[in-house]
Design a protein around this motif. Structure first.
Motif, short mmCIF file in Angstrom:
data_model
loop_
_atom_site.label_atom_id
_atom_site.label_comp_id
_atom_site.label_asym_id
_atom_site.label_seq_id
_atom_site.Cartn_x
_atom_site.Cartn_y
_atom_site.Cartn_z
N ARG A 53 0.83 -1.20 0.00
CA ARG A 53 0.00 0.00 0.00
C ARG A 53 0.87 1.26 0.00
NH1 ARG A 53 -3.90 0.26 4.84
NH2 ARG A 53 -4.64 -1.64 3.86
N GLU A 54 1.99 1.20 0.71
CA GLU A 54 2.90 2.36 0.77
C GLU A 54 3.83 2.43 -0.44
OE1 GLU A 54 2.61 4.82 3.00
OE2 GLU A 54 0.86 3.70 3.67
N LEU A 55 4.34 1.28 -0.88
CA LEU A 55 5.29 1.28 -2.00
C LEU A 55 4.62 1.67 -3.32
CD1 LEU A 55 7.52 -1.86 -1.28
CD2 LEU A 55 7.98 0.55 -0.77
N ARG A 56 3.33 1.45 -3.43
CA ARG A 56 2.61 1.85 -4.64
C ARG A 56 2.62 3.36 -4.83
NH1 ARG A 56 -3.09 -1.00 -5.20
NH2 ARG A 56 -3.03 0.27 -7.07
N LYS A 57 2.83 4.09 -3.74
CA LYS A 57 2.86 5.55 -3.79
C LYS A 57 4.22 6.07 -4.29
CE LYS A 57 -0.26 5.77 0.15
NZ LYS A 57 -0.35 6.12 1.59
N TYR A 62 10.87 6.05 -6.22
CA TYR A 62 11.27 4.72 -6.70
C TYR A 62 10.05 3.89 -7.07
CZ TYR A 62 15.69 6.00 -4.61
OH TYR A 62 16.84 6.65 -4.30
N LYS A 63 10.17 3.16 -8.17
CA LYS A 63 9.10 2.26 -8.60
C LYS A 63 9.41 0.86 -8.10
CE LYS A 63 6.80 0.26 -12.56
NZ LYS A 63 6.70 0.18 -14.00
N PHE A 64 8.42 0.26 -7.46
CA PHE A 64 8.57 -1.09 -6.93
C PHE A 64 7.60 -2.03 -7.63
CE2 PHE A 64 10.08 1.69 -3.61
CZ PHE A 64 11.20 1.04 -3.15
N LEU A 80 13.73 -2.53 -9.54
CA LEU A 80 14.65 -2.98 -10.58
C LEU A 80 15.68 -1.91 -10.93
CD1 LEU A 80 12.18 -4.90 -12.92
CD2 LEU A 80 13.78 -5.85 -11.25
N GLU A 81 15.30 -0.65 -10.85
CA GLU A 81 16.21 0.44 -11.16
C GLU A 81 17.46 0.37 -10.27
OE1 GLU A 81 16.45 5.30 -10.66
OE2 GLU A 81 14.62 4.24 -10.15
#
Length: 170
Positions: A53-57, A62-64, A80-81
């Motif tokens: 829920r937090e990483l989607r923001k 950073y994209k997860f 991945l970056e």
């Protein structure tokens, strides 16, 4: 009439592919790992759901990815970056041969250029904000896998296009 003229032409998407798949490189995944990842995305446990829920923001920009297949394994979360993986470990990771398996898995990921951050599920449930801050700080410490091109150098590869304002070029 030759033997080949009686055969039906291939359908869309089929054709002269070799029996062994080629390509993939460091991010390739097995069919089984893809199936497991798809199943796990639908049935996440509470700590994983809270973190996702937090990483989607996109904290820190950073994209997860969630439940990302890589070779024969599935990573809970990955950027991945930065080649940075996050594993949420419940109590089962402290039992039996699991600690040794986790060490072997981490060594395998390291051989592919990934760093793994293992977070206990209890920490996430107790202090989610601290866990997210730790993830962002760890990403900040890693160098991006692809560096910005030098001025006057070759253009970036497909998918690596930088905004003109980011590079300072006009």
């Amino acid at each position: 009439m030759s033997k080949d003229s009686n055969q039906t032409p291939p359908r869309n998407g089929e054709g002269d592919r070799s029996a062994t798949p080629s390509g993939g490189g460091v991010f390739s995944a097995s069919t089984n790992a893809r199936k497991v990842a798809k199943r796990e995305r639908r049935s996440g446990n509470l700590p994983e759901v809270l973190v996702w829920r937090e990483l989607r923001k996109r904290p820190g920009g950073y994209k997860f990815r969630r439940q990302h297949p890589l070779s024969e394994i599935v990573l809970d979360f990955v950027c991945l970056e930065r080649r940075f993986a996050i594993e949420i470990d419940g109590d089962v990771h402290n039992r039996g041969d699991r600690p040794e398996r986790d060490l072997m898995r981490d060594a395998y990921l390291a051989s592919r250029g990934f760093v793994v951050l293992r977070l206990p599920a209890g920490i996430i449930l107790a202090r989610l904000e601290d866990a997210i801050a730790m993830i962002v700080a760890a990403c900040d410490q890693r160098q991006p896998h692809h560096h910005q091109p030098l001025a006057g150098g070759p253009p970036p590869r497909t998918g690596e296009v930088l905004l003109m304002t980011e590079t300072g070029l006009k």
